[in-house]
Design a protein around this motif. Structure first.
Motif, mmCIF file in Angstrom:
data_model
loop_
_atom_site.group_PDB
_atom_site.id
_atom_site.type_symbol
_atom_site.label_atom_id
_atom_site.label_comp_id
_atom_site.label_asym_id
_atom_site.label_seq_id
_atom_site.Cartn_x
_atom_site.Cartn_y
_atom_site.Cartn_z
ATOM 1 N N GLU A 234 -3.341 -12.268 -1.774
ATOM 2 C CA GLU A 234 -2.444 -13.352 -1.132
ATOM 3 C C GLU A 234 -1.234 -12.925 -0.377
ATOM 4 N N VAL A 235 -0.429 -12.222 -0.856
ATOM 5 C CA VAL A 235 0.809 -11.437 -0.497
ATOM 6 C C VAL A 235 0.332 -10.701 0.892
ATOM 7 N N LEU A 236 -0.535 -10.053 1.061
ATOM 8 C CA LEU A 236 -0.917 -9.212 2.145
ATOM 9 C C LEU A 236 -1.320 -10.097 3.356
ATOM 10 N N LYS A 237 -1.788 -11.424 3.135
ATOM 11 C CA LYS A 237 -2.356 -12.405 4.048
ATOM 12 C C LYS A 237 -1.217 -13.358 4.371
ATOM 13 N N MET A 358 13.808 -13.357 -1.680
ATOM 14 C CA MET A 358 12.988 -14.238 -0.827
ATOM 15 C C MET A 358 11.469 -13.897 -0.818
ATOM 16 N N ALA A 359 11.220 -12.595 -1.033
ATOM 17 C CA ALA A 359 9.629 -12.132 -1.127
ATOM 18 C C ALA A 359 9.281 -12.665 -2.450
ATOM 19 N N THR A 360 9.890 -12.568 -3.665
ATOM 20 C CA THR A 360 9.229 -13.011 -4.689
ATOM 21 C C THR A 360 9.315 -14.710 -4.913
ATOM 22 N N ALA A 367 2.218 -11.063 -8.574
ATOM 23 C CA ALA A 367 2.249 -10.377 -7.307
ATOM 24 C C ALA A 367 3.635 -9.964 -6.859
ATOM 25 N N SER A 368 4.650 -9.967 -7.984
ATOM 26 C CA SER A 368 5.861 -9.755 -7.349
ATOM 27 C C SER A 368 6.206 -8.398 -6.852
ATOM 28 N N GLY A 369 5.574 -7.635 -7.513
ATOM 29 C CA GLY A 369 5.566 -6.031 -7.174
ATOM 30 C C GLY A 369 4.989 -5.804 -6.005
ATOM 31 N N ALA A 370 3.962 -6.351 -5.415
ATOM 32 C CA ALA A 370 3.379 -6.225 -4.362
ATOM 33 C C ALA A 370 4.031 -6.808 -3.094
ATOM 34 N N ALA A 371 4.781 -7.779 -3.598
ATOM 35 C CA ALA A 371 5.756 -8.428 -2.438
ATOM 36 C C ALA A 371 6.711 -7.690 -2.139
ATOM 37 N N LEU A 372 7.363 -7.145 -3.275
ATOM 38 C CA LEU A 372 8.340 -6.332 -3.091
ATOM 39 C C LEU A 372 7.891 -4.819 -2.367
ATOM 40 N N GLY A 373 6.809 -4.399 -2.625
ATOM 41 C CA GLY A 373 6.286 -3.296 -1.995
ATOM 42 C C GLY A 373 6.243 -3.295 -0.353
ATOM 43 N N VAL A 374 5.545 -4.634 0.040
ATOM 44 C CA VAL A 374 5.502 -4.782 1.463
ATOM 45 C C VAL A 374 6.744 -4.584 2.222
ATOM 46 N N VAL A 375 7.761 -5.285 1.530
ATOM 47 C CA VAL A 375 9.153 -5.593 2.140
ATOM 48 C C VAL A 375 9.776 -4.161 1.856
ATOM 49 N N GLY A 376 9.348 -3.319 0.817
ATOM 50 C CA GLY A 376 10.191 -2.003 0.611
ATOM 51 C C GLY A 376 9.575 -0.959 1.578
ATOM 52 N N ILE A 377 8.630 -1.033 2.035
ATOM 53 C CA ILE A 377 8.163 0.120 2.899
ATOM 54 C C ILE A 377 8.444 -0.067 4.219
ATOM 55 N N ALA A 378 8.746 -1.539 4.558
ATOM 56 C CA ALA A 378 9.110 -1.691 5.939
ATOM 57 C C ALA A 378 10.684 -1.032 5.889
ATOM 58 N N SER A 379 11.584 -1.638 4.807
ATOM 59 C CA SER A 379 12.806 -1.565 4.756
ATOM 60 C C SER A 379 13.149 0.110 4.983
ATOM 61 N N TYR A 380 12.414 1.038 4.067
ATOM 62 C CA TYR A 380 12.592 2.222 4.015
ATOM 63 C C TYR A 380 12.138 3.029 5.220
ATOM 64 N N LEU A 381 11.051 2.413 5.946
ATOM 65 C CA LEU A 381 10.562 3.146 7.091
ATOM 66 C C LEU A 381 11.749 3.021 8.102
ATOM 67 N N GLY A 382 12.358 1.847 8.085
ATOM 68 C CA GLY A 382 13.723 1.715 8.979
ATOM 69 C C GLY A 382 14.835 2.285 8.622
ATOM 70 N N ALA A 383 15.144 2.557 7.356
ATOM 71 C CA ALA A 383 16.016 3.661 6.866
ATOM 72 C C ALA A 383 15.874 4.963 7.367
ATOM 73 N N GLY A 384 14.700 5.639 7.163
ATOM 74 C CA GLY A 384 14.306 6.695 7.408
ATOM 75 C C GLY A 384 14.318 6.999 8.878
#
Length: 437
Positions: A234-237, A358-360, A367-384
């Protein structure tokens, strides 16, 4: 070997619930909350240590500005992927062991870096640090969903988010002081020791879940019955999760522009000493604590649990703060301080909202961890990407005059300000995102 590792990280089995024990529940909730907040704060000490030793590393000829950008990005890229992977794992593991192991390895990386002087060793170890650092936030956020109800979680999430700023403040004040009197190697060593203390706190005081302690689950019955896999799908969709991820990514560019390069900028553009520059940036970390602590209250009480309105307001404030920081010339100390006060308050709120809460809110609780994971990968790609681009732009602008390095920061000023403005634009697209109750 893999089976042994899987068993080690498996969630503790549920104990039979004999009767509800509100006193025990409250005690364990506070035990979880305090250990998660302190533990994740010390995660940040082990993550931010590089940022206060950049000038000594350049001055000693250990690394160039471009190499520092690559080293910094190694953490962000591995952290981004790790945040996604470990976010999904976080819904399925013993969060106590998961979080403690990550901090132990991060601590050891810092200690080993204090003994190193080779570029590729820095890249590899800092990249490893990024992966294990990504084990901290999912463990904490999943734990918040396991231990606190929907009505409680916003406020507790806001207080927990202050752990970021606690860690940053410790880094910019204590670690910077150690570096100033003993050198950069001892700065890494001190961060490593602090992390080991945090891991001990997590192992002693953090409990995996209420059900593992013989207490009933605080999740709604509907959420308990839903499988983790179905909830994660559900999170990914959910398109709003991805829009939120883009908004958070741009915010993280502006956040880590100041955290990673703010001290370097003040030292070289405004002629502050290392201690003065660290102290000015530390103001943002201290004020960030206020912002994160108040964020849950602001949205719950003043905006009736609407996170978008305050996120837009503080996103605009963030862009203004960065503009003041980079555009006001040398000699305006109080404006530099004011910019860091506004930046700290704004980022403190935005980390809480865009970086996780807001993700949770709009994801299934299973799926709180999954929601955080999606936001997290985008956030830290930006930071990198920010660290590579900032390092490259700063290095390319460097000229040597009478043996002294002089930098032209014109290009990165608008890069940093523009990222903050884009974050606000994406955030305005979240008006119709609905909460999962």
């Amino acid at each position: 070997m893999i089976k042994k590792i899987a068993r080690f990280f498996s969630p503790l089995p549920d104990k039979e619930v004999i009767e509800e024990d509100n006193k025990k529940l409250k005690k364990l909730q506070w035990s979880f909350f305090i250990s998660a907040t302190l533990g994740y704060g010390l995660y940040y000490v082990c993550r931010m240590s590089l940022n206060v030793v950049k000038k000594p590393l350049v001055d000693d000829g250990i690394l160039t500005e471009q190499q520092l950008g690559i080293v910094g990005s190694a953490l962000f890229f591995t952290y981004a992927v790790g945040k996604f992977v470990n976010g999904f794992l976080g819904d399925r593991v013993n969060i106590t062991r998961f979080m403690a192991v990550g901090l132990i390895i991060s601590s050891l990386v810092n200690i080993f870096l204090g003994m190193s002087h080779t570029f590729w060793v820095f890249v590899i170890l800092w990249g490893i640090n990024g992966w294990v650092q990504s084990m901290g936030a999912p463990s904490s956020v999943v734990g918040l969903s396991r231990w606190f109800t929907d009505k409680e979680r916003g406020s507790y999430y806001g207080f927990w988010s202050a752990s970021h700023n606690i860690g940053e403040a410790i880094t910019f004040i204590a670690t910077a002081f150690i570096v100033s009197i003993a050198g950069w190697r001892y700065g890494f060593g001190a961060a490593g020791i602090a992390g080991l203390i945090g891991a001990a706190v997590i192992l002693i005081f953090m409990k995996d879940s209420p059900t593992s302690q013989g207490l009933p689950s605080v999740m709604p019955t509907k959420e308990q019955e839903k499988s983790a896999g179905k909830a994660q799908l559900e999170v990914l969709k959910n398109p709003y999760i991805w829009i939120l991820a883009l908004s958070s990514a741009c915010m993280y560019v502006s956040r880590y522009a100041i955290n990673s390069w703010g001290i370097f900028f003040l030292e070289n553009q405004k002629a502050y000493s290392s201690i003065e520059a660290s102290s000015i940036v530390a103001v943002s970390a201290v004020c960030g604590i206020v912002g994160t602590v108040l964020s849950g209250f602001l949205s719950d009480k003043l905006f009736k649990s609407n996170r978008v309105v305050p996120a837009v307001i503080f996103g605009i404030c963030n862009a203004i703060a960065i503009a003041l920081f980079v555009l006001v010339p040398e000699g305006y100390y109080y404006i530099d301080i004011a910019s860091m006060i506004l930046f700290g308050l704004s980022i403190g709120v935005l980390i809480c909202y865009l970086g996780g809460l807001m993700a949770t809110d709009i994801a299934p609780k299973r799926a709180s961890g999954a929601a955080l994971g999606v936001v997290g990968i985008a956030s830290y790609l930006g930071a990198g990407l920010q660290d590579i681009m900032s390092g490259q732009l700063i290095g390319d602008s460097k000229t040597m005059i009478d043996g002294i390095a002089v930098y032209d920061f014109s290009s990165i000023r608008y890069f940093w300000i523009g990222a903050a403005a884009l974050s606000v634009l994406f955030c305005t697209m979240l008006w119709r995102a609905k909460k999962k109750s």
